[in-house]
Design a protein around this motif. Structure first.
Motif, PDB file in Angstrom:
ATOM      1  N   LEU A 173     -23.961  88.446  95.192  1.00 56.33           N
ATOM      2  CA  LEU A 173     -24.779  87.327  95.652  1.00 56.33           C
ATOM      3  C   LEU A 173     -25.085  86.396  94.480  1.00 56.33           C
ATOM      4  O   LEU A 173     -25.482  86.855  93.398  1.00 56.33           O
ATOM      5  CB  LEU A 173     -26.078  87.846  96.259  1.00 56.33           C
ATOM      6  N   ILE A 196     -30.816  86.948 104.219  1.00 55.08           N
ATOM      7  CA  ILE A 196     -30.987  86.811 102.757  1.00 55.08           C
ATOM      8  C   ILE A 196     -31.983  85.694 102.494  1.00 55.08           C
ATOM      9  O   ILE A 196     -31.942  84.637 103.151  1.00 55.08           O
ATOM     10  CB  ILE A 196     -29.642  86.501 102.074  1.00 55.08           C
ATOM     11  N   LEU A 217     -22.105  84.233  98.938  1.00 54.70           N
ATOM     12  CA  LEU A 217     -22.136  85.669  99.209  1.00 54.70           C
ATOM     13  C   LEU A 217     -20.715  86.203  99.313  1.00 54.70           C
ATOM     14  O   LEU A 217     -19.862  85.606  99.967  1.00 54.70           O
ATOM     15  CB  LEU A 217     -22.875  85.939 100.524  1.00 54.70           C
TER      16      LEU A 217
END
Length: 398
Positions: A313, A384, A298
């Protein structure tokens, strides 16, 4: 044998055969040479294709074409009623497909081996005394292998070569080859025209192995053409034949792209606390999906031209095997911790040692990520998830 494949599509059959009294379709091969001195021996096949069931109509013949004798074929190739019968599939939407295969000649001699016979009649006499039907040469090398040429001057009658000359080659001394060897052999046979200084070429392609070490052509050249002195093949009782061999061994080495596997693992979840204090590059822990090791990368402030604009990402393959190539279908989710309306993007990429990382440099704008009303960043924590849906790993075999 070397040939040109010519696909001819006639337009309207009613225009092609204007005479309503005609009972058969005629088909012939014509030479387009304009040189008054040209002479070409052609072994040819003419074929009317079935566009439905593959049951083609075909005939083969040979002829010595010249400026004065430039076409040869069949005035009654096949019944016109049969051609027009829709159930046969020859005439479809008023279109007929005709195919021709024709041999070629060349000036250059064969590169690998030449057999010169100074007395054809003497060879026949020797073979008759010995009760043999062929002459075999010494072993020679071509394409890294050892071979032997076999010449049947009166035809190989056991393989329907009566009335022709026959030529074969066999691979020799295969004991040094690996067990289960297979060799794809592209063999070209030559017959020399001593008058015109040119070679007729005939090709045979075959996969050779321990049980079948030979390839060749039983009906190589009609004896009547071969023996006619005006054709130059048997001239003053002399003849010359030869061979070129291009062979590649089948090693059994290759790769397979299998059907993608669908995985039912839970998505990998990565929670990043103290997000505002993070560096510009973060890595998740390594996790396993589909027997492969992965991690997430990230960039909170963006990269590859998205610096200060978007969160970036990526999914990374951790394995280091140089031969590894994996097709992966994956889905990224940035979890909305308030409304449950997650932001997601999907990808399908090929991961390898040279390109282990794939994803999105422009995943979501930094403004949207940091906007508290959006629900993605809550108490300075970001969540995430990645779900790897399908994986197809290229497999090597040998």
């Amino acid at each position: 044998m070397p040939h040109h494949d010519v696909d001819l599509e006639a337009g309207s059959l009613s225009e092609w055969i204007p005479d309503p009294r005609r009972k058969s379709i005629s088909l012939s091969l014509m030479s387009a040479h304009e040189d008054t001195n040209f002479r070409i021996y052609a072994e040819y096949k003419l074929c009317i294709k079935s566009q439905m069931n593959g049951k083609d109509l075909e005939r083969t013949a040979n002829h010595l074409f010249s400026y004065c004798d430039f076409d040869r074929g069949w005035p009654a190739f096949h019944s016109l009623d049969d051609i027009k019968d829709s159930s046969k599939g020859y005439l479809v939407k008023d279109t007929l497909i005709v195919e021709a295969e024709v041999t070629l000649v060349r000036k250059a001699p064969p590169a690998h081996y030449i057999l010169k016979i100074d007395s054809y009649s003497f060879l026949l006499a020797i073979l008759k005394i010995k009760g043999a039907s062929f002459y075999s040469t010494d072993i020679f090398e071509a394409s890294g292998y050892k071979w032997r040429l076999y010449f049947y001057p009166d035809g190989d009658k056991e393989r329907y070569g009566e009335g022709c000359i026959s030529l074969y080659v066999s691979i020799e001394d295969t004991s040094a080859l690996q067990l289960g060897w297979e060799i794809d052999a592209n063999v070209t046979f030559f017959v020399y025209d001593q008058i015109r200084d040119e070679y007729l070429m005939f090709q045979d392609t075959k996969r050779l192995h321990e049980i079948n070490k030979e390839c060749g052509i039983a009906q190589l050249l009609d004896l009547s053409y071969f023996k006619n002195p005006t054709n130059g093949f048997l001239f003053h009782d002399k003849c010359v034949v030869g061979v070129e061999i291009f062979a590649n061994i089948y090693t059994g080495v290759g790769e397979c792209l299998p059907v993608p596997e669908k995985f039912y693992y839970n998505p990998y979840t990565w929670k990043i606390n103290d997000y505002s204090k993070c560096a510009n590059v973060l890595y998740s822990e390594v996790f396993v999906r589909g027997n492969h090791h992965w991690k997430l990368r990230l960039c909170p402030k963006g990269d590859f031209g998205q610096e200060g604009k978007s969160l970036s990402l990526y999914l990374e393959l951790v394995e280091s095997e140089p031969a590894t190539r994996i097709y992966a279908d994956y889905k990224f989710q940035l979890k909305n911790q308030e409304s449950g309306e997650d932001f997601e993007l999907t990808g399908l990429d090929v991961f390898s040692s040279s390109t282990p990382s794939w994803g999105f440099s422009e995943f979501l704008s930094i403004n949207d990520v940091e906007d508290s009303s959006k629900g993605f960043l809550v108490e300075d924590a970001l969540i995430i998830q990645v779900e790897i849906i399908h994986i197809s790993a290229v497999k090597k075999f040998s």
